[in-house]
Design an enzyme around this catalytic site. Sequence first.
Site, short mmCIF file in Angstrom:
data_model
loop_
_atom_site.label_atom_id
_atom_site.label_comp_id
_atom_site.label_asym_id
_atom_site.label_seq_id
_atom_site.Cartn_x
_atom_site.Cartn_y
_atom_site.Cartn_z
N ASN B 398 -8.47 27.63 22.96
CA ASN B 398 -8.73 27.27 24.35
C ASN B 398 -10.19 27.51 24.72
OD1 ASN B 398 -8.70 26.77 27.08
ND2 ASN B 398 -6.80 27.86 27.47
N ASP B 399 -10.55 28.77 24.96
CA ASP B 399 -11.91 29.04 25.42
C ASP B 399 -12.97 28.60 24.42
OD1 ASP B 399 -10.81 30.11 27.71
OD2 ASP B 399 -10.73 32.13 26.89
N VAL B 400 -12.65 28.65 23.13
CA VAL B 400 -13.67 28.32 22.12
C VAL B 400 -13.95 26.82 22.04
CG1 VAL B 400 -13.21 30.36 20.72
CG2 VAL B 400 -12.01 28.23 20.20
N VAL B 401 -13.18 25.99 22.77
CA VAL B 401 -13.48 24.56 22.80
C VAL B 401 -13.78 24.10 24.22
CG1 VAL B 401 -12.19 23.91 20.73
CG2 VAL B 401 -10.99 24.03 22.91
N ALA B 439 -9.79 33.96 29.08
CA ALA B 439 -10.83 34.15 30.08
C ALA B 439 -10.33 33.77 31.46
CB ALA B 439 -12.07 33.34 29.72
#
Lengths: 104, 470
Positions: B398-401, B439
Amino acid sequence: MLEIFLGLYIFMLAAFVGYGVIKGVPALLHTPLMAFTNAISGISLVGSLVAAGAHYNNVSTVLGAIAVLCATINVVGGFWITDRMLRMFKKQDPKADAAGDAAS
Amino acid sequence: MISQVETLYLIASFLFILGLRGLTAAHTARRGLIFAELGMGFAIWGTLIHPDIMARFEIAGFFETYKWILLTFFIGSAIGIAISALIPMTRMPERIALSHAFGGLAAALVGVSEYYREQVVAGHMDHTTMGAIGFEVLFGGLTFTGSLMAFGKLSGLIPGRNITWPLQNQSNILMFGGTFVLLIAVTIDPSNQILFYAMAAMPLLLGILFVAPIGGADMPVVITLLNSYAGLAASATGFALDNNVLIIAGAIDGASGFILSVVMSKAMNRSFRNVLFGAFGKVDEEDAAMAASGGERVQEASVGDAAMLLSGAGSVIVCPGYGMAVAQAQHVVGELAEILEANGTQVRYAIHPVAGRMPGHMNVLLAEAKIPYTSLMELEEINEDFKNTDVALVVGANDVVNPAAKHNPASSIYGMPVLNADLARSCIVLKRSMRPGFAGIENELFFAPNTVLTFGDAKDTLEKVVEALR
């Protein structure tokens, strides 16, 4: 007093060597690296073996024996699981290579 | 005798460093491991003939001397092997956290045992040894309870979210300072046993309090930091016992943990200080509220649509995240890749450094699924290729993309390096629900015109896709 400085020199040099070598470990192997250093840090086994075997007094022996137990779990378990992980890392397997060749 | 012991320790230290060097490449790693194992063997051998143990041997004989060592060694080996052989790869972060706890405990116990022997029984301890033992007990205790907390959080025994209370950082820092003062006091006056035991107890409490406020996705930093502390504890043991192989091995371990925590912090674009003391939770709520008011619509895709997109693609990049580990979807990802590759599609994997709960987590899982490591790419290696790729398949990440990290200064992850999944011609996101990531912020990627979402358990969904493609 001199011994402590000798120790600090050794610590400093080992930390730099460790830093230099580990910098080169690819992200691919970071999990095995953690398991590996975990096994190595089980070297505190060395300290606990003396406490458990030299029989200075009963308290030291008991504490030492528990420490041997904990450290052994790390040493044996750590090496075992690092090996288990590293065995899984394979390059292209021959079958896929053959398929790739056929396609090209 | 002492020169034999030292010779064996010297060989052990050499083999440890040689072994570590082996880990710098995948094809030499197993050889490196064997070097390190040999090194450990030499170190143990050297210790078993330590003058103090041999003195006991002269008086008491073999059995009396080695009985506790043998007993605990065999039990320890059995436990170690059982844990390591049985634990699934998806639970590796917990396994590592637990072993840090054992390492910390062992160091702390050796410290207390040494204090008891030299000060309580023999009545004399010099200040330098006391200082070393102090550090040993401090780092050992901190690592022990801190790692147990991390283990609890990772395995779900303790709520994984950040636990916060008023004046948290202030009271933690104050207590840490207090422990340090105790350490200095006991170094000046080693004979004060109450001071010593108070100093030994404080880090146990501190370990719990320090890790409690740190939540799920920050775990990689915590684990690597505890790795470093475990090493420092071992090194301090070496100082206390005048044992060089302990100092060296501990220093290496400390350096390794340090490097990894820097890598992790960088990958999250956050400083150490921010991870350890930052109240990530506070930022979340505002952001989530802001995004919720946006009210954009996502495009949903059925399993059939997803399968169609994939079968028509010439190139696919898989972006795995922690969700893949939770769903245990790595094997079916491997199956899917096999089918696609047989179709002539190029399949590669983009591994973000903080995907998962520990450094390298995703690599191990994909390797377990028999995916060759040559197609596992690091962020920098592959990020430029997304724009020439047909499909980016996001599995539980999720947050890493989240492209907001690249261009939205208001986002709490702004500046964090992310995978360019949004630049692929189309992007399929496998997601359990519309719940935001760790996050707590909405992911712009989900609302992009070239993105489709397929809801459901990642493993189930992929199994259906595989079936549809067969």
